[in-house]
Design an enzyme around this catalytic site. Sequence first.
Site, mmCIF file in Angstrom:
data_model
loop_
_atom_site.group_PDB
_atom_site.id
_atom_site.type_symbol
_atom_site.label_atom_id
_atom_site.label_comp_id
_atom_site.label_asym_id
_atom_site.label_seq_id
_atom_site.Cartn_x
_atom_site.Cartn_y
_atom_site.Cartn_z
ATOM 1 N N ASN A 1 -12.857 38.680 24.978
ATOM 2 C CA ASN A 1 -12.402 39.322 26.001
ATOM 3 C C ASN A 1 -11.853 39.519 27.061
ATOM 4 O O ASN A 1 -11.034 38.827 26.738
ATOM 5 C CB ASN A 1 -13.853 39.138 27.213
ATOM 6 N N LYS B 1 -15.140 45.359 16.321
ATOM 7 C CA LYS B 1 -16.178 45.966 17.679
ATOM 8 C C LYS B 1 -16.751 47.183 17.434
ATOM 9 O O LYS B 1 -17.073 48.157 17.052
ATOM 10 C CB LYS B 1 -15.420 46.026 18.589
ATOM 11 N N HIS C 1 -14.341 33.424 20.108
ATOM 12 C CA HIS C 1 -14.993 34.560 20.931
ATOM 13 C C HIS C 1 -13.715 34.640 21.686
ATOM 14 O O HIS C 1 -13.100 33.746 22.393
ATOM 15 C CB HIS C 1 -16.117 34.513 21.651
ATOM 16 N N ASN D 1 -21.683 34.880 18.792
ATOM 17 C CA ASN D 1 -21.553 34.346 20.490
ATOM 18 C C ASN D 1 -22.090 34.763 21.740
ATOM 19 O O ASN D 1 -22.431 35.146 23.046
ATOM 20 C CB ASN D 1 -19.851 35.015 20.714
ATOM 21 N N LYS E 1 -11.481 42.274 12.825
ATOM 22 C CA LYS E 1 -12.772 42.756 12.999
ATOM 23 C C LYS E 1 -12.457 43.479 14.277
ATOM 24 O O LYS E 1 -11.741 44.224 14.749
ATOM 25 C CB LYS E 1 -12.780 41.234 14.792
HETATM 26 O O1 GKR Z 1 -14.579 43.415 24.988
HETATM 27 O O2 GKR Z 1 -16.043 44.643 24.693
HETATM 28 C C1 GKR Z 1 -15.628 44.263 24.124
HETATM 29 C C2 GKR Z 1 -16.901 43.133 23.732
HETATM 30 O O3 GKR Z 1 -17.670 43.653 23.186
HETATM 31 C C3 GKR Z 1 -16.805 41.891 24.679
HETATM 32 O O4 GKR Z 1 -17.355 41.828 25.642
HETATM 33 C C4 GKR Z 1 -17.440 40.659 23.322
HETATM 34 O O5 GKR Z 1 -18.115 39.914 24.252
HETATM 35 O O6 GKR Z 1 -15.510 40.829 21.949
HETATM 36 C C5 GKR Z 1 -17.007 40.531 23.032
HETATM 37 C C6 GKR Z 1 -18.166 39.746 20.947
HETATM 38 O O7 GKR Z 1 -17.214 39.611 20.172
HETATM 39 O O8 GKR Z 1 -19.052 39.657 21.518
HETATM 40 MG MG MG Z 2 -19.023 38.982 19.555
#
Ligand code: GKR
Ligand code: MG
Length: 432
Positions: free
Chosen positions: A332, A202, A330, A279, A200
């Site tokens: 964090n 981000k 999901h 999510n 994945k």
């Molecule tokens: O850790 O920056 C991060 C992510 O953006 C996280 O806060 C998200 O909640 O990984 C997450 C997601 O799948 O949306």
């Molecule tokens: Mg997400």
Amino acid sequence: MKNPSHFIKDIIVTPIAITDPPLLNCVGVHAPYALRIILQVETEGGVVGVSEIPGNKETEEAILKIKDSLIGLDVFQPNKILQKVAEKLPKTEDNRGGTPWDQRIVVHIFSAMEVACLDILGKELNCRVADLLGGTMREQIPFAAYLFYKFKGAGGVWGYDLDPQAEGWAAARQAEAISTEGIIAQAEAMCQEFGYKSIKLKGGFFPPDKEVPDTLAIYKAFDGQMPMRYDPNAIWSLETGIKWAKEFKGKLEYLEDPVRGQENMSKLRREVDIPLATNMCTTSFSDLPGSMKVHSEDIILSDHHFWGGLRSTMELYKICKTFGRGFSMHSNSHLGISLAAMAHIGAALPIFDHEFDTHYPWQSEDVIVGGKIKIEEGCVTLPSGPGLGVEIDPDALEKLHQNYLACGLTKRDDEAEMQKLDPNWKVVNTRY
Ligand code: GKR
Ligand code: MG
């Protein structure tokens, strides 16, 4: 049947700060520390159950405020405990907030109490939490590589944490990853180290004309053999979504939260032939009627911290199966207690659809005995001990609690962190 040794005697709430690298997302950049709260629930019989939830001063204060009303309740009656939590806390939280992470306090506390109770139940009954969720269907729980664009650094105090001797994943974990080559190098190092079978990325920080080609470049670097997901956390307009999602046709396992809200997700879904996951738009039981009405997504990514615990996550799974939705989890920034809890969910699912998300490799510390849980061949092996199968290491917990006291952070605020680098940076609902 009442057994006074199962009554709650004490709840110890420990806020901690864990080192977190400068990972980028649509609202900014991760601070040098991510906050978590560790709960230890002790029964009159001397059994201790543990849990971990996202940290935030308000959440901590809310637990401390209601803690006394939970003392004396029976851990074998978790529904009554959750009912008490709900009674004691204001019901003002229908909305999860606009950030990529969920901000509701009550569901976090449900999760904290329920997971700790299940841990105790497992220890009392000499079985694993997965057994309490319906039975252990598998011992190896698959997770996905979770790539981030990032600035240089491995977390803690930026710049002081670089190890010039680092190699492999340790080097990639601290390297900048902004360029296409940088993010491919991160993907290769992560997959090599942990043996992941899907990836994945981000996104949401850079415009789609960089992030979409980068995603496709990673896909190509793995010869199109690695299932890929991409997640810009709903920062695209519907128009942008329609334009760019088409580029992914036949190449993504799923596209995660390209646009904001169930209506927009549903409209995009009708325009593009690619599975959508969320999510962000279907994040609680009260969102499910809307999801079913407009068919906003194909896959729901649960998170037991946000859906109120492990049993409610299993209920969500059942609903997903009933209404033809795929299911995954999901994540964090988190430590091993949360990872173990996710592994028990993964072990108990009758059908395992998609590798779960985890930020775990980005973290360098843990609070559990034995240090970090291993991820091998992309999988976590379900801990073999009773309950969650993990125990707190008091020294490690204390160290991370001291980090919390020293770092001065009281909530996650990626926008404020980003503004230290770019004073004009602002969180917006739709950036591209
Ligand atoms: O850790 O920056 C991060 C992510 O953006 C996280 O806060 C998200 O909640 O990984 C997450 C997601 O799948 O949306
Ligand atoms: Mg997400």
